[in-house]
Design a protein around this motif. Structure first.
Motif, PDB file in Angstrom:
ATOM      1  N   ARG A  19       1.341   6.585  -6.883  1.00 45.29           N
ATOM      2  CA  ARG A  19       0.265   7.506  -7.265  1.00 45.29           C
ATOM      3  C   ARG A  19       0.670   8.950  -6.986  1.00 45.29           C
ATOM      4  O   ARG A  19       0.334   9.868  -7.741  1.00 45.29           O
ATOM      5  N   LEU A  67      -5.344   1.700  -6.456  1.00 49.66           N
ATOM      6  CA  LEU A  67      -3.922   1.473  -6.153  1.00 49.66           C
ATOM      7  C   LEU A  67      -3.364   0.316  -6.987  1.00 49.66           C
ATOM      8  O   LEU A  67      -2.191   0.301  -7.357  1.00 49.66           O
ATOM      9  N   PRO A 116      -6.399  -2.560  -3.291  1.00 45.77           N
ATOM     10  CA  PRO A 116      -7.678  -2.045  -3.776  1.00 45.77           C
ATOM     11  C   PRO A 116      -7.499  -1.218  -5.044  1.00 45.77           C
ATOM     12  O   PRO A 116      -6.431  -0.657  -5.281  1.00 45.77           O
ATOM     13  N   ASP A 117      -8.524  -1.147  -5.846  1.00 47.22           N
ATOM     14  CA  ASP A 117      -8.574  -0.207  -6.958  1.00 47.22           C
ATOM     15  C   ASP A 117      -8.723   1.197  -6.368  1.00 47.22           C
ATOM     16  O   ASP A 117      -9.484   1.361  -5.427  1.00 47.22           O
ATOM     17  N   ASP A 172      -6.893   5.442   8.271  1.00 48.38           N
ATOM     18  CA  ASP A 172      -6.375   4.249   7.606  1.00 48.38           C
ATOM     19  C   ASP A 172      -7.547   3.421   7.109  1.00 48.38           C
ATOM     20  O   ASP A 172      -8.110   2.626   7.848  1.00 48.38           O
ATOM     21  N   ASN A 173      -7.888   3.635   5.859  1.00 51.86           N
ATOM     22  CA  ASN A 173      -8.918   2.819   5.239  1.00 51.86           C
ATOM     23  C   ASN A 173      -8.206   1.839   4.317  1.00 51.86           C
ATOM     24  O   ASN A 173      -7.506   2.260   3.403  1.00 51.86           O
ATOM     25  N   PRO A 174      -8.363   0.513   4.554  1.00 53.69           N
ATOM     26  CA  PRO A 174      -7.635  -0.459   3.726  1.00 53.69           C
ATOM     27  C   PRO A 174      -7.931  -0.320   2.234  1.00 53.69           C
ATOM     28  O   PRO A 174      -7.154  -0.775   1.404  1.00 53.69           O
ATOM     29  N   ASP A 175      -9.045   0.322   1.894  1.00 51.56           N
ATOM     30  CA  ASP A 175      -9.369   0.541   0.489  1.00 51.56           C
ATOM     31  C   ASP A 175      -8.765   1.827  -0.062  1.00 51.56           C
ATOM     32  O   ASP A 175      -9.034   2.190  -1.204  1.00 51.56           O
ATOM     33  N   GLY A 176      -7.997   2.522   0.765  1.00 52.79           N
ATOM     34  CA  GLY A 176      -7.508   3.821   0.325  1.00 52.79           C
ATOM     35  C   GLY A 176      -6.000   3.953   0.391  1.00 52.79           C
ATOM     36  O   GLY A 176      -5.269   2.960   0.470  1.00 52.79           O
ATOM     37  N   GLU A 177      -5.552   5.204   0.357  1.00 52.44           N
ATOM     38  CA  GLU A 177      -4.115   5.494   0.355  1.00 52.44           C
ATOM     39  C   GLU A 177      -3.505   5.135   1.713  1.00 52.44           C
ATOM     40  O   GLU A 177      -4.167   5.193   2.739  1.00 52.44           O
ATOM     41  N   GLU A 178      -2.206   4.828   1.685  1.00 45.84           N
ATOM     42  CA  GLU A 178      -1.516   4.459   2.920  1.00 45.84           C
ATOM     43  C   GLU A 178      -1.225   5.746   3.713  1.00 45.84           C
ATOM     44  O   GLU A 178      -0.608   6.681   3.190  1.00 45.84           O
ATOM     45  N   PRO A 179      -1.653   5.800   4.981  1.00 45.82           N
ATOM     46  CA  PRO A 179      -1.626   7.070   5.725  1.00 45.82           C
ATOM     47  C   PRO A 179      -0.235   7.672   5.969  1.00 45.82           C
ATOM     48  O   PRO A 179      -0.094   8.894   5.963  1.00 45.82           O
ATOM     49  N   SER A 201       0.722   3.876  -3.059  1.00 44.32           N
ATOM     50  CA  SER A 201       0.387   5.273  -2.793  1.00 44.32           C
ATOM     51  C   SER A 201       1.512   6.199  -3.236  1.00 44.32           C
ATOM     52  O   SER A 201       1.266   7.266  -3.808  1.00 44.32           O
ATOM     53  N   ARG A 220       0.832  -1.214   0.000  1.00 45.83           N
ATOM     54  CA  ARG A 220       0.000   0.000   0.000  1.00 45.83           C
ATOM     55  C   ARG A 220       0.859   1.253   0.000  1.00 45.83           C
ATOM     56  O   ARG A 220       0.564   2.230  -0.697  1.00 45.83           O
ATOM     57  N   MET A 221       1.930   1.246   0.832  1.00 50.19           N
ATOM     58  CA  MET A 221       2.819   2.414   0.865  1.00 50.19           C
ATOM     59  C   MET A 221       3.397   2.668  -0.521  1.00 50.19           C
ATOM     60  O   MET A 221       3.442   3.807  -1.001  1.00 50.19           O
TER      61      MET A 221
END
Lengths: 386, 354
Positions: free
Chosen positions: A119, A188, A185-186, B73-80, A116, A112-113
């Motif tokens: 992006r 990402l 997730p989409d 921190d939403n697992p569906d979103g950007e990494e905080p 992001s 995720r890091m």
């Protein structure tokens, strides 16, 4: 295929030259223990912090033609994930090469890091995966896993990262990592997978690199050793059906004349305190294979900087000036470019270069050395016409 | 100390509508489905990303008088942590309250990254550490196989180790989840600014953990009476160890109550959610929870919403984590029209001075 050249971001302060020992940019000067002196100029409260200087270097590197930079991570450095995120917005082309040890992050968090960061930067993140080191320093980081197990863990980490990258669902039941129905997730999951530079010299490292690396990354070693090493890496990965490229990170001192370059090194050598030279002779720590290979190059007698000259333009005393690797290239712009070209002939596909101070030298190397590098083209540079 | 107001960043998409799939600001549009159709040229191409929008929301919070931003921190979103670093360079005073759970990896590594955050921001980094999802299936998707009953113990160790290496050298620890030998930071990394620690939850075990480690205990939005009870429950368990209390609550505030109700109902229609038969209460449970994560929203005029927030403050809440959809425009609205009223109501001396 032209070669990629990266620069380096100095993550623990910056001396003014190879001659000087103490940082004068950033707050890593002696005596600044357990204090909050955040300013740049010798630690005074000038309203700046070290990231302001690092931003200057990243801009200098991208403006003068480097791909981006390696952002080293050691116990007493600032951290590359943080630096990359902080500088994402004020750079345009700079690619952030982030070294990290897989054991330090949950691979799903790392994915995720990274996505992001891709992006945020338009795909400018890449990895330098590190597994080596060992001994007490590994427990300093809070990591109790043993050396050979750690390469197994690195392989598992990258298995998971790759598995979940495009969205999954991906399940994995490894010795170190497990995930169930995992996936980024989409949107990402639409990002490009980061290029991977992989370090490590042991057999366990090569096995892991063969599976996951895009570039095998080595310190500079004597040219015959580099040639053998890269041949071995490429043979091993060809065997597995994957093509892997090879890269070298190396410190350089490049000046208009070779004489000036050696004078710089000579001055730096004269400023090395005796106790550091003594400690250098006695050094023995860690279970990194790469580090012990470099220790084997130590000269028998040490009276002058010349005792460290291994071959034309190759000096083995760099770790005494700054810490880190021992071999580096010293010479005129033409000398340095010629040595880099030789390394390309021996199988090198990319370089991470560095010189002190990183800000001014980024411009110098970008302007004076890179245009002279022929790379794989073989042809003399058109610039020679002028 | 005056009350602190945080504005939440939308880490997993934002738009004007209750139906968030309708538009995602800053995302490059699908070339097969151009947003402008064929009528208008779209000059943006790939010049912008969603991070440009997140950056705008951050600046909006900064310019409109918030004290910090909350990065959920939403697992569906950007990494905080990446979001926090990305916006940090453009802010001068905002606290960066960053949410994560203790499954992210080594506590030493987290602490070391925090050192760089603190050095570069002058100590504005703060941690909101959660238990992650209550759903074991989702935790396994995120690579976390630690059973539910061990999660608080892991948070306890995580904070113990992080604080240990940030404040002590050499620091040694052997626990069930983390181990360190001769840890700790030296030289300029040893400036010992531990991020402010935010924890939450109302169970006895959660309250005990807050009493042990938290600087701020985060409360979910419920009616005033319930908040008073929760604060009392904490104080009984904590035996004198004080924390600040933060309330995480959404706000839908308009010039008049009628306008607020109209917009609230339109939003619920867009989310295809039921509209409450009785629209007289100020607090609507679950109103924008799917968008923001907050358990309830205040719906009303600027005066009504400000009075309700001030009433929470009078019960002992000193920090507010606010959000509204869309996050950019609403940051300016709430910062401009609501925060000054709350500040006046909770600090009459300031009113007289003005």
């Amino acid at each position: 295929m032209s070669i990629d050249v990266f620069w380096r971001i100095p993550t623990h302060g910056e001396p003014g030259s190879h001659r000087a020992r103490d940082p004068f940019r950033g707050d890593w000067f002696p005596g600044n223990d357990n204090k909050t002196l955040s300013g740049l100029g010798g630690g005074g409260d000038d309203g700046f912090t070290y990231i302001d200087y690092l931003a200057e270097i990243a801009r200098a590197a991208e403006i003068s033609g480097f791909q981006g930079g390696l952002i080293p991570s050691f116990p007493n450095t600032d951290e590359p994930w943080v630096i990359s995120a902080f500088l994402a917005r004020e750079t345009k082309n700079f690619r952030f090469m982030i070294p990290f040890q897989p054991g330090f992050l949950n691979p799903v968090v790392a994915a995720r890091m990274t996505a992001s960061l891709q992006r945020a930067t338009g795909g400018r993140a890449l990895y330098n995966i590190i597994t080596g080191g060992g001994g007490p320093s590994q427990l300093w980081w809070g990591d109790p896993v043993k050396h050979d197990d750690r390469y197994g863990r690195t392989t598992e980490f990258l298995d998971v990262l790759k598995g979940i990258w495009a969205g999954g669902p991906f399940s994995y039941n490894g010795q170190f990592y497990q995930v169930e129905d995992a996936g980024l997730p989409d949107p990402l999951s639409k990002e490009e997978y980061p290029e991977i530079y992989f370090s490590g010299s042991s057999d366990a490292a090569l096995a892991s690199a063969s599976k996951h690396a895009d570039y095998y990354l080595s310190w500079l070693e004597p040219f015959d050793l580099i040639k053998d090493k890269f041949a071995r890496v490429k043979e091993r990965t060809d065997h597995l059906g994957r093509k892997i490229k090879c890269s070298i990170r190396v410190d350089i001192v490049a000046r208009p004349t070779e004489e000036e370059a050696w004078r710089e090194v000579s001055r730096g050598f004269e400023n090395i305190p005796k106790e550091i030279l003594d400690r250098y002779k006695a050094q023995n720590a860690g279970d990194s294979v790469g580090a012990s290979r470099q220790r084997g190059l130590r000269p028998q007698t040490i009276n002058s900087y010349k005792d460290f000259i291994l071959s034309p333009n190759i000096w083995t005393g760099f770790s005494l000036l700054r810490g880190g690797q021992t071999l580096g290239i010293v010479g005129s712009y033409e000398n340095v470019a010629a040595r880099l070209d030789e390394l390309v002939q021996l199988g090198t596909d990319a370089f991470i270069l560095a010189s002190t101070p990183h800000l001014e030298e980024a411009y110098r190397v970008g302007e004076e050395v890179l245009p002279l590098v022929r790379g794989k083209s073989g042809a003399s540079n058109l610039r020679a016409v002028a | 100390m005056a009350n602190q107001f945080y504005w939440q960043l939308p880490t997993s998409g934002d738009a004007r509508y209750g139906n968030a799939t309708r538009q995602r600001r800053g995302e490059a549009s699908d070339p097969n489905y151009p947003v402008f159709g064929n009528g208008v040229t779209d000059p943006r191409r790939n010049a912008f990303s969603y991070f440009d929008y997140i950056h705008q929301v951050t600046k909006a919070a900064d310019l409109s008088g918030f004290n910090g931003i909350f990065i959920p921190d939403n697992p569906d979103g950007e990494e905080p942590w990446i979001v926090a670093g990305y916006v940090a360079r453009s802010t001068q005073r905002l606290k960066l309250l960053t949410q994560f759970d203790a499954s992210r990896g080594s506590a030493v590594y987290a602490a070391k990254n925090a050192v760089s955050f603190q050095r570069y921001t002058g100590g504005r980094f703060a941690w909101h550490i959660t238990e992650g999802s209550q759903d074991e299936r989702i935790r396994k998707q995120l690579g976390d196989f630690v059973p539910k009953q061990d999660i608080l113990a892991r948070i306890d160790e995580f904070i113990t180790v992080a604080k240990g290496v940030l404040t002590t050298f050499p620091f040694n620890f052997v626990g069930r989840f983390f181990e360190v030998q001769d840890g700790g930071f030296q030289g300029p990394l040893s400036d010992r600014q531990v991020p402010s620690i935010y924890l939450g939850g109302n169970s006895t075990a959660q309250l005990e953990l807050s009493a042990k480690h938290a600087d701020v205990h985060v409360l979910d939005a419920v009616e005033h009476d319930a908040i008073a009870q929760q604060i009392a429950a904490y104080r009984q368990i904590a035996q004198g160890r004080a924390v600040d209390f933060a309330l995480r609550i959404d706000v839908l505030a308009r010039e008049t109550r009628e306008e607020a109700l109209e917009d609230a109902k339109r939003f619920l229609n867009q989310t295809e959610a039921a509209i409450p038969a009785d629209d007289s209460p100020l607090l609507w449970p679950g109103f924008s929870e799917q968008h923001t994560g907050a358990k309830a929203s205040l719906i009303g005029s600027y005066d009504e919403v400000a009075a309700a927030l001030a009433a929470y403050a009078h019960l002992g809440v000193t920090q507010f984590v606010l959000a509204a959809v869309p996050h950019f425009e609403e940051a300016y609205r709430v910062g401009t029209h609501v925060l000054p009223l709350v500040r006046q109501l909770t600090n009459p001396a300031q009113k007289q001075a003005a």
